[in-house]
Write a protein that holds these residues in place. Structure first.
Motif, PDB file in Angstrom:
ATOM      1  N   PRO A  91       0.811  -1.211   0.000  1.00 32.01           N
ATOM      2  CA  PRO A  91       0.000   0.000   0.000  1.00 32.01           C
ATOM      3  C   PRO A  91       0.846   1.264   0.000  1.00 32.01           C
ATOM      4  CG  PRO A  91      -0.498  -1.401   1.914  1.00 32.01           C
ATOM      5  CD  PRO A  91       0.666  -2.009   1.216  1.00 32.01           C
ATOM      6  N   LEU A  92       0.280   2.348  -0.545  1.00 31.80           N
ATOM      7  CA  LEU A  92       0.998   3.622  -0.619  1.00 31.80           C
ATOM      8  C   LEU A  92       0.193   4.698   0.086  1.00 31.80           C
ATOM      9  CD1 LEU A  92       2.033   3.571  -4.398  1.00 31.80           C
ATOM     10  CD2 LEU A  92       3.453   3.006  -2.429  1.00 31.80           C
ATOM     11  N   ASP A  93       0.882   5.630   0.749  1.00 28.34           N
ATOM     12  CA  ASP A  93       0.108   6.717   1.346  1.00 28.34           C
ATOM     13  C   ASP A  93       0.086   7.977   0.491  1.00 28.34           C
ATOM     14  OD1 ASP A  93       2.713   7.155   2.044  1.00 28.34           O
ATOM     15  OD2 ASP A  93       2.335   7.468   4.175  1.00 28.34           O
ATOM     16  N   LYS A  94       1.239   8.426   0.002  1.00 29.68           N
ATOM     17  CA  LYS A  94       1.243   9.667  -0.789  1.00 29.68           C
ATOM     18  C   LYS A  94       1.585   9.402  -2.240  1.00 29.68           C
ATOM     19  CE  LYS A  94       3.213  13.483   0.642  1.00 29.68           C
ATOM     20  NZ  LYS A  94       4.381  14.258   1.131  1.00 29.68           N
ATOM     21  N   VAL A  95       0.653   9.719  -3.135  1.00 34.70           N
ATOM     22  CA  VAL A  95       0.915   9.510  -4.552  1.00 34.70           C
ATOM     23  C   VAL A  95       0.739  10.821  -5.325  1.00 34.70           C
ATOM     24  CG1 VAL A  95       0.109   8.337  -6.640  1.00 34.70           C
ATOM     25  CG2 VAL A  95       0.334   7.056  -4.512  1.00 34.70           C
ATOM     26  N   PRO A 157       8.500  14.284  -0.118  1.00 35.47           N
ATOM     27  CA  PRO A 157       8.571  13.223  -1.124  1.00 35.47           C
ATOM     28  C   PRO A 157       7.279  12.391  -1.219  1.00 35.47           C
ATOM     29  CG  PRO A 157       9.604  12.447   0.888  1.00 35.47           C
ATOM     30  CD  PRO A 157       9.113  13.863   1.153  1.00 35.47           C
ATOM     31  N   TYR A 158       7.179  11.650  -2.330  1.00 31.16           N
ATOM     32  CA  TYR A 158       6.016  10.796  -2.590  1.00 31.16           C
ATOM     33  C   TYR A 158       6.453   9.331  -2.628  1.00 31.16           C
ATOM     34  CZ  TYR A 158       4.441  15.378  -4.041  1.00 31.16           C
ATOM     35  OH  TYR A 158       4.155  16.710  -4.058  1.00 31.16           O
ATOM     36  N   ASN A 159       5.562   8.458  -2.179  1.00 32.72           N
ATOM     37  CA  ASN A 159       5.848   7.009  -2.239  1.00 32.72           C
ATOM     38  C   ASN A 159       5.584   6.464  -3.637  1.00 32.72           C
ATOM     39  OD1 ASN A 159       4.119   7.435   0.580  1.00 32.72           O
ATOM     40  ND2 ASN A 159       6.204   6.645   0.735  1.00 32.72           N
ATOM     41  N   GLY A 160       4.736   7.183  -4.362  1.00 32.18           N
ATOM     42  CA  GLY A 160       4.444   6.770  -5.724  1.00 32.18           C
ATOM     43  C   GLY A 160       4.235   7.998  -6.589  1.00 32.18           C
ATOM     44  N   ILE A 161       4.686   7.930  -7.846  1.00 32.70           N
ATOM     45  CA  ILE A 161       4.413   9.001  -8.814  1.00 32.70           C
ATOM     46  C   ILE A 161       3.962   8.322 -10.105  1.00 32.70           C
ATOM     47  CG2 ILE A 161       5.340  10.955 -10.123  1.00 32.70           C
ATOM     48  CD1 ILE A 161       7.408  11.412  -7.950  1.00 32.70           C
ATOM     49  N   ALA A 167       6.703  11.357 -21.675  1.00 24.57           N
ATOM     50  CA  ALA A 167       7.790  12.317 -21.523  1.00 24.57           C
ATOM     51  C   ALA A 167       8.943  11.925 -22.434  1.00 24.57           C
ATOM     52  CB  ALA A 167       8.270  12.325 -20.067  1.00 24.57           C
ATOM     53  N   THR A 168       9.609  12.938 -23.016  1.00 24.98           N
ATOM     54  CA  THR A 168      10.752  12.649 -23.882  1.00 24.98           C
ATOM     55  C   THR A 168      11.915  12.074 -23.061  1.00 24.98           C
ATOM     56  OG1 THR A 168      11.240  14.983 -23.608  1.00 24.98           O
ATOM     57  CG2 THR A 168      10.259  14.322 -25.695  1.00 24.98           C
ATOM     58  N   ASP A 169      12.037  12.546 -21.819  1.00 25.77           N
ATOM     59  CA  ASP A 169      13.017  12.011 -20.871  1.00 25.77           C
ATOM     60  C   ASP A 169      12.322  11.937 -19.520  1.00 25.77           C
ATOM     61  OD1 ASP A 169      15.554  12.255 -22.473  1.00 25.77           O
ATOM     62  OD2 ASP A 169      14.810  14.333 -22.499  1.00 25.77           O
ATOM     63  N   VAL A 170      12.895  11.169 -18.597  1.00 21.44           N
ATOM     64  CA  VAL A 170      12.323  11.128 -17.252  1.00 21.44           C
ATOM     65  C   VAL A 170      12.629  12.462 -16.569  1.00 21.44           C
ATOM     66  CG1 VAL A 170      12.347   9.952 -15.040  1.00 21.44           C
ATOM     67  CG2 VAL A 170      12.697   8.642 -17.154  1.00 21.44           C
ATOM     68  N   PRO A 171      11.600  13.219 -16.159  1.00 23.04           N
ATOM     69  CA  PRO A 171      11.872  14.517 -15.532  1.00 23.04           C
ATOM     70  C   PRO A 171      12.694  14.365 -14.243  1.00 23.04           C
ATOM     71  CG  PRO A 171       9.557  14.341 -16.170  1.00 23.04           C
ATOM     72  CD  PRO A 171      10.163  12.974 -16.326  1.00 23.04           C
ATOM     73  N   GLN A 172      13.796  15.098 -14.175  1.00 19.31           N
ATOM     74  CA  GLN A 172      14.676  15.014 -13.007  1.00 19.31           C
ATOM     75  C   GLN A 172      13.919  15.354 -11.726  1.00 19.31           C
ATOM     76  OE1 GLN A 172      17.857  13.834 -12.860  1.00 19.31           O
ATOM     77  NE2 GLN A 172      17.623  14.032 -10.628  1.00 19.31           N
ATOM     78  N   ALA A 173      13.016  16.335 -11.798  1.00 19.11           N
ATOM     79  CA  ALA A 173      12.279  16.769 -10.603  1.00 19.11           C
ATOM     80  C   ALA A 173      11.487  15.599 -10.006  1.00 19.11           C
ATOM     81  CB  ALA A 173      11.341  17.918 -10.951  1.00 19.11           C
ATOM     82  N   LEU A 174      10.958  14.740 -10.870  1.00 18.36           N
ATOM     83  CA  LEU A 174      10.157  13.616 -10.364  1.00 18.36           C
ATOM     84  C   LEU A 174      11.047  12.597  -9.656  1.00 18.36           C
ATOM     85  CD1 LEU A 174       7.541  13.101 -13.225  1.00 18.36           C
ATOM     86  CD2 LEU A 174       7.453  14.619 -11.231  1.00 18.36           C
ATOM     87  N   LEU A 175      12.243  12.364 -10.204  1.00 14.23           N
ATOM     88  CA  LEU A 175      13.189  11.468  -9.524  1.00 14.23           C
ATOM     89  C   LEU A 175      13.540  12.046  -8.152  1.00 14.23           C
ATOM     90  CD1 LEU A 175      15.604  10.623 -12.493  1.00 14.23           C
ATOM     91  CD2 LEU A 175      13.845   9.136 -11.511  1.00 14.23           C
ATOM     92  N   ASP A 176      13.784  13.357  -8.119  1.00 10.09           N
ATOM     93  CA  ASP A 176      14.164  14.028  -6.868  1.00 10.09           C
ATOM     94  C   ASP A 176      13.058  13.926  -5.821  1.00 10.09           C
ATOM     95  OD1 ASP A 176      16.481  14.772  -8.123  1.00 10.09           O
ATOM     96  OD2 ASP A 176      15.834  16.837  -8.532  1.00 10.09           O
ATOM     97  N   GLN A 177      11.795  13.861  -6.282  1.00 13.79           N
ATOM     98  CA  GLN A 177      10.670  13.904  -5.345  1.00 13.79           C
ATOM     99  C   GLN A 177      10.189  12.516  -4.904  1.00 13.79           C
ATOM    100  OE1 GLN A 177       7.764  16.751  -6.954  1.00 13.79           O
ATOM    101  NE2 GLN A 177       9.491  18.044  -7.536  1.00 13.79           N
ATOM    102  N   LEU A 178      10.913  11.458  -5.324  1.00 17.29           N
ATOM    103  CA  LEU A 178      10.563  10.101  -4.894  1.00 17.29           C
ATOM    104  C   LEU A 178      11.147   9.819  -3.520  1.00 17.29           C
ATOM    105  CD1 LEU A 178      11.168   7.453  -7.722  1.00 17.29           C
ATOM    106  CD2 LEU A 178       8.969   8.082  -6.670  1.00 17.29           C
ATOM    107  N   ALA A 179      10.334   9.277  -2.618  1.00 20.12           N
ATOM    108  CA  ALA A 179      10.824   8.855  -1.304  1.00 20.12           C
ATOM    109  C   ALA A 179      11.688   7.607  -1.475  1.00 20.12           C
ATOM    110  CB  ALA A 179       9.629   8.551  -0.409  1.00 20.12           C
TER     111      ALA A 179
END
Ligand code: SAH
Length: 225
Positions: A91-95, A157-161, A167-179
């Motif tokens: 289970p995930l809490d923050k997505v 951070p988020y447990n799931g995104i 996306a043409t590339d994986v956005p760096q901001a999303l990687l940074d915001q992963l728990a």
């Protein structure tokens, strides 16, 4: 589930035949989707309320449908598959969701995780999605009008995104915001060549799994009024 919420969701049933809806669930099951909780949520979420009335009769076909502004409501198979991938390890809490669109994937997610944070760049789509979720009494969602390439740093951070545009590339901001241990499900590529990816933040760096070819509308730049 709260009784009131259950009643609201049930109200949608009857507007399109129960049999059509069961057929969709059966089809998803036969295509290899096996998370019973995800299938049950798809069964009870009235997808016809997320498209124009003129398209409501097609809402339980396993296909993407237009929602205006050159955007589409995601295909049920893809909604189920991406939800399964997010929940695979528990289970995930923050997505965080990028690309609210009609709010359909948002509504499904909101019944599977504790809290959903959803970013959309097109204001009118976001406003309509908000109304639909209120109508269905799905209250654990917060919306942001903005650019998904930036994620939503203030609440990270988020447990799931989950990203519902390619996306043409994986956005760096999303990687940074992963728990730590957090999971990012994202289509990557452009045009005809797109792959669904699952990226997990490990103790050291990230692991990546490529899950097969997909078809999404592009992740664009900047918010749009
Ligand atoms: N899951 C949605 C899919 C909508 S299509 C549904 O089932 O309805 C993809 C959505 O991503 C569109 O609404 C589009 O406007 C949005 N989008 C595209 N680029 C974006 C960006 N940079 N930031 C936020 N949303 C974006």
């Amino acid at each position: 589930m709260a009784r009131e919420q259950d009643d609201m969701l049930r109200r949608g049933i009857g507007m399109t035949s129960q049999r059509t809806r069961e057929r969709l669930i059966q089809r998803l099951y036969e295509e290899g989707l096996s998370n019973a909780q995800v299938l049950e949520v798809i069964r009870r979420t009235p997808r016809h309320l997320f498209v124009d009335e003129a398209l409501a009769h097609r809402a339980y076909e396993d296909t993407a449908l237009p929602i205006g502004h050159n955007q589409t409501i995601s295909q049920p198979y893809m909604v189920a598959r991406m939800s399964e991938l997010l929940l695979e390890a528990g289970p995930l809490d923050k997505v965080l969701e990028i690309g609210t669109g009609s709010g359909y994937q948002t509504a499904v997610l909101s019944q599977l995780v504790e809290r959903v944070f959803s970013v959309e760049r097109i204001k009118v789509l976001q406003d309509r999605a908000k109304e639909r979720l209120v109508e269905l009494n799905l209250r654990n969602v917060v919306f942001r009008w903005g650019d998904g390439w930036e994620g939503w740093p203030a609440l990270a951070p988020y447990n799931g995104i989950i990203v519902t545009a390619v996306a043409t590339d994986v956005p760096q901001a999303l990687l940074d915001q992963l728990a730590p241990g957090g999971r990012l499900v994202i289509p990557v590529g452009s045009g005809e060549v797109q792959q669904l990816m699952l990226i997990i933040r490990e103790e050291q760096g990230f692991s990546r799994r490529v899950l097969g070819a997909v078809r999404f509308v592009p992740l664009l730049n900047g918010p749009l009024a």
